[in-house]
Write a protein that holds these residues in place. Structure first.
Motif, PDB file in Angstrom:
ATOM      1  N   GLU A  13      12.474  -4.832 -24.989  1.00 14.26           N
ATOM      2  CA  GLU A  13      12.233  -5.789 -25.910  1.00 14.26           C
ATOM      3  C   GLU A  13      10.986  -5.974 -26.377  1.00 14.26           C
ATOM      4  N   ALA A  14       9.965  -6.213 -24.472  1.00 13.38           N
ATOM      5  CA  ALA A  14       8.086  -6.040 -25.616  1.00 13.38           C
ATOM      6  C   ALA A  14       8.267  -4.621 -25.697  1.00 13.38           C
ATOM      7  N   VAL A  15       8.328  -3.515 -24.594  1.00 17.07           N
ATOM      8  CA  VAL A  15       8.193  -1.985 -25.978  1.00 17.07           C
ATOM      9  C   VAL A  15       8.985  -2.037 -27.571  1.00 17.07           C
ATOM     10  N   GLY A  48      12.827   4.964 -15.084  1.00 16.01           N
ATOM     11  CA  GLY A  48      14.105   4.419 -15.904  1.00 16.01           C
ATOM     12  C   GLY A  48      13.892   4.414 -17.224  1.00 16.01           C
ATOM     13  N   LEU A  49      13.031   3.410 -16.988  1.00 17.44           N
ATOM     14  CA  LEU A  49      13.312   2.318 -18.416  1.00 17.44           C
ATOM     15  C   LEU A  49      12.324   3.769 -19.431  1.00 17.44           C
ATOM     16  N   ARG A  50      11.378   4.449 -19.375  1.00 19.19           N
ATOM     17  CA  ARG A  50      10.186   5.079 -20.085  1.00 19.19           C
ATOM     18  C   ARG A  50      11.600   6.046 -20.701  1.00 19.19           C
ATOM     19  N   SER A  51      12.132   6.939 -19.561  1.00 21.83           N
ATOM     20  CA  SER A  51      13.647   7.514 -19.925  1.00 21.83           C
ATOM     21  C   SER A  51      14.502   6.955 -21.620  1.00 21.83           C
ATOM     22  N   GLN A  52      14.213   5.258 -21.086  1.00 22.32           N
ATOM     23  CA  GLN A  52      15.538   4.227 -21.998  1.00 22.32           C
ATOM     24  C   GLN A  52      14.549   4.328 -23.087  1.00 22.32           C
ATOM     25  N   VAL A  69       6.227  -4.473 -16.271  1.00 30.10           N
ATOM     26  CA  VAL A  69       7.229  -4.840 -16.481  1.00 30.10           C
ATOM     27  C   VAL A  69       6.786  -5.726 -14.735  1.00 30.10           C
ATOM     28  N   THR A  70       7.749  -7.004 -14.876  1.00 30.22           N
ATOM     29  CA  THR A  70       9.244  -7.172 -13.679  1.00 30.22           C
ATOM     30  C   THR A  70      10.223  -6.103 -12.983  1.00 30.22           C
ATOM     31  N   THR A  71       9.412  -5.145 -11.977  1.00 24.91           N
ATOM     32  CA  THR A  71      10.250  -4.791 -11.106  1.00 24.91           C
ATOM     33  C   THR A  71      11.990  -4.810 -10.430  1.00 24.91           C
ATOM     34  N   SER A  85      10.661  -9.517 -17.387  1.00 26.91           N
ATOM     35  CA  SER A  85      11.404  -8.415 -16.440  1.00 26.91           C
ATOM     36  C   SER A  85      12.278  -7.418 -17.405  1.00 26.91           C
ATOM     37  N   LEU A  86      12.916  -6.488 -16.131  1.00 26.24           N
ATOM     38  CA  LEU A  86      13.075  -5.313 -16.312  1.00 26.24           C
ATOM     39  C   LEU A  86      14.920  -5.697 -16.456  1.00 26.24           C
ATOM     40  N   ALA A  87      15.561  -6.565 -15.315  1.00 22.16           N
ATOM     41  CA  ALA A  87      16.813  -7.085 -15.708  1.00 22.16           C
ATOM     42  C   ALA A  87      17.343  -7.443 -16.588  1.00 22.16           C
ATOM     43  N   THR A  88      16.481  -8.165 -16.765  1.00 23.97           N
ATOM     44  CA  THR A  88      16.843  -9.202 -18.582  1.00 23.97           C
ATOM     45  C   THR A  88      16.724  -8.658 -19.743  1.00 23.97           C
TER      46      THR A  88
END
Length: 427
Positions: free
Chosen positions: A178-180, A217-221, A146-148, A170-173
């Motif tokens: 999407e990869a997850v 944050g991404l993990r929670s999402q 992840v590019t944070t 990218s996390l921002a885009t």
């Protein structure tokens, strides 16, 4: 000067110069300390931990074998590094495969040896790894890099988490999310967790903490949208070292302990179980454990425009065995290593023998005024990205690596010869 109780003059007589000199006990102690710190902090906070040696810093079968014996796993980023780890008897489950442009050969060999993780670096790579896993009849364990947007460290070329560069999703885009989603839908892939690497030569915990918050944050999402709570976060490496007396490098074991405690606390704030954590130090382990030994050739005083004078000390290596000074504007120091001198220190610049004005090993250092041809000069903290970035510029053979333990030196990577260079030249 001695390294591991062997005088450098003895090492120069035995193995020649330039040579990279490795203190085995120093390397192994550094490896042992980071593993112990991660394990202790993990147990204290109920978090499973692992530490990977980033072999890009310096890779050889002996070093990888020693690192693994001290409890480290091994991070590789090419076919050569992967084969070296396997040759060092590192088991597949203890190897992680990185790279922004993995070949089918690299992926197939990784799957053949059941590597512990393949770090996905692009959306297109998801399909490639799934295809190769399907062909092998395997399920590939993967992580998403992840590019944070958090980046730290030294030169621009070694900052790896800003948006405009080749690594990660990218996390921002939304590319990381999407990869997850795509990986979770692929039966040939098993998603272990999220990976981040924010840069190199980092001296403080702040950047790591911010990157960890972003990953959590991404993990929670992901957990909220899919019901899957990812098992692991890898915070990468990049821990800094002291190249000169002016540098104040972090206590890496203490820094890792601090990061584990912080992640445990932040995860607790989300109400979710804390993830397993992994780290990838390389420079911090092998960098300070090695020095480069040179023999002095031409010594030339040069008058400066401001009326001062600088002593140019030429050595029998240069940018071919340490390109970091010219590539990253890196700073080093040096010391007269073969004798004592009471001569007045003078401003000096250590340069190599290449046909390049930028061929500088140490830009500014105080050396004895009586330094002369035949003296030995030692440049410390060259274990990381010295030999691994070395070249044959001007057809110079690359130096060997001499490891010293219990007073016994031996060459673990032999010195190249002119015959080696000519053997590749097919005429």
């Amino acid at each position: 000067m001695s390294i591991a109780n062997v005088p450098v003059s003895t090492l120069a007589d035995m193995f020649g110069t330039p040579s990279y000199l490795l203190d085995i006990a120093d390397l192994r102690e550094r490896c042992r300390d980071v593993v112990a710190a991660a394990t202790e902090a993990g147990e204290q906070h109920g978090i499973e931990t692992s530490v990977y040696y980033a072999s890009k810093a310096f890779s050889s079968t002996a070093v990888l074998r020693w690192a693994h014996a001290e409890g480290l796993r091994v991070d590789v980023a090419s076919l050569g590094e992967l084969v070296t780890a396997l040759r060092a008897d590192v088991p597949g489950h203890a190897i992680g495969l990185h790279g922004n442009n993995k070949s089918e050969t690299e992926i197939d060999l990784a799957l053949q040896h059941s590597v512990g993780r393949i770090v996905i670096d692009s959306l297109s790579e998801i399909d490639l790894v799934a295809e190769r896993a399907r062909a092998a009849g395997a399920v590939a364990p993967v992580m998403v890099r992840v590019t944070t947007g958090v980046h730290a460290g030294g030169h621009e070329y070694i900052a790896t988490a800003h948006e405009d560069q080749k690594f990660g999703l990218s996390l921002a885009t939304g590319a990381a999310a999407e990869a997850v989603t795509r990986i979770l839908a692929a039966p040939e892939l098993r998603l272990l967790g999220l990976h981040s690497h924010i840069g190199s030569q980092i001296f403080a915990a702040d950047g790591f903490v911010e990157a960890a918050r972003a990953l959590l944050g991404l993990r929670s999402q992901v957990a909220a949208s899919t019901g899957t709570l990812l098992e692991e976060l890898d915070l990468g490496g990049g821990f800094g070292v002291a190249y000169t007396p002016d540098d104040e490098a972090p206590d890496v074991p203490a820094l890792i302990s601090e990061l584990i405690a912080t992640v445990a606390r932040v995860a607790g704030e989300t109400g979710e179980a804390a993830p397993a954590l992994s780290f990838e130090p390389g420079r911090a382990l092998v960098g300070p454990a090695m020095a480069t030994l040179y023999r002095v050739g031409t010594v030339k005083p040069v008058r400066l425009e401001d009326g001062g004078e600088r002593l140019y000390v030429s050595v029998d290596g240069g940018m071919s065995d340490n390109i970091r000074t010219v590539l990253y504007d890196a700073t080093y120091t040096a010391a007269l290593a073969s004798r004592r001198s009471d001569a007045e220190p003078v401003l000096a610049r250590v340069v190599g023998k290449h046909c390049e004005s930028g061929d500088i090993v140490v830009r500014d250092v105080m050396l004895p005024a009586d330094i002369h041809r035949g003296d030995l000069l030692a440049v410390p903290v060259t274990g990381a990205y010295g030999r691994s970035l070395a070249s044959n510029y001007n057809q110079l053979p690359r130096p060997g690596v001499v490891a010293i333990g219990d007073g016994e030196p031996s060459e673990i990577v032999r010195r190249e010869t002119i015959e080696d260079l000519l053997a590749l030249d097919l005429g």
